[in-house]
Enzyme design. Structure first.
Site, PDB file in Angstrom:
ATOM      1  CG  ASP A  34      -2.120  -0.793   1.028  1.00 32.14           C
ATOM      2  OD1 ASP A  34      -2.743  -1.019   0.013  1.00 32.14           O
ATOM      3  OD2 ASP A  34      -2.332  -1.644   1.925  1.00 32.14           O
ATOM      4  CG  ASP A 179      -7.291  -2.784  -0.575  1.00 32.60           C
ATOM      5  OD1 ASP A 179      -7.411  -3.232   0.484  1.00 32.60           O
ATOM      6  OD2 ASP A 179      -6.466  -1.957  -1.490  1.00 32.60           O
TER       7      ASP A 179
END
Ligand code: DX5
Ligand code: ZN
Length: 220
Positions: A34, A179
């Site tokens: 991320d 996600d």
């Protein structure tokens, strides 16, 4: 087939090596990286993720799934493309024109990585339909991007279904990745809606047995 991509965003400092190796042993399919720049989202994880991703590259053969939550996409594509990830996903909202989107897609392909395009919860998924013939993955955010540990937005189920139907009707071969807030409960919902790559951070890291939770998440 359902795959799991383990988000390493909230791995405890000092526990990186043991956690990465345990995730590999637990059979995660990817490491989800991320990348946040402090502009597109508030947090900045850029250097930390660059370091973590290159470390994982040295200790594991598993593929990297890079999720760019950044405004300057071309710069990040080059920085992370150099680590030979399997997939680089960028946000549709970070681009100012369709031409820019297509340029980024070409740039990612230039690094021999698969291309993912992502939409935030408020973005209409039809906006990315014109680009689907050129990408490998659609990443549907099921929380507002920016941090881990949030609650799954149940409205996103319909968005996944809609995108899945479009992909099927148009005979496209595209993965649907989801996600944010994915756990054993929400996993069933998103899988039924058509998602086939599940990102999970908190649910995995909190579990006692990574292998067990990953196996459960993958069950279809
Ligand atoms: C959110 C990130 C996610 C998130 C997943 O901006 O893209 O990858 O960290 O974490 P959990 O599973 O905790 O929602
Ligand atoms: Zn992510």
């Amino acid at each position: 087939m359902v795959e799991v991509s383990a988000s390493i965003l909230n791995v405890l400092p000092g526990k990186e090596t043991e956690t990465f190796l345990a995730l590999e042993k637990g059979k995660t399919d990817y490491f989800h990286i991320d990348v946040m720049d402090g502009v597109f989202v508030e947090k900045n994880t850029y250097d930390k993720m660059l370091e973590a991703a290159s470390y994982i590259k040295r200790i594991s053969n598993l593929p990297l799934d890079v999720h760019l939550m950044v405004k300057n996409v071309p710069e990040a594509v080059d920085d992370f493309g150099a680590l030979a990830p399997n997939l680089i996903t960028f946000h549709y909202e970070a681009c100012s024109s369709p031409e820019e989107v297509m340029k980024v897609i070409q740039q990612i392909k230039g690094w021999h990585a698969k291309v993912g395009i992502s939409v935030k919860p408020d973005t209409d998924v039809t906006k990315i339909y014109p680009f689907l013939p050129y990408v490998h993955t659609v990443l549907i955010m099921t929380v507002e991007p920016g941090k881990g540990g949030q609650t799954f937005l149940s409205d996103m189920t319909q968005k996944i279904q809609k995108c899945h139907s479009y992909i099927q009707e148009n005979d496209l071969e595209i993965d649907i990745e989801v996600d944010g807030g994915i756990n054993l409960k929400t996993a069933d919902t998103v899988k039924a809606a058509g998602a086939n790559i599940l990102v999970a951070g908190t649910a995995i890291l909190k579990a006692v047995d990574f292998g067990e939770i990953i196996k459960e998440l993958k069950k279809s």
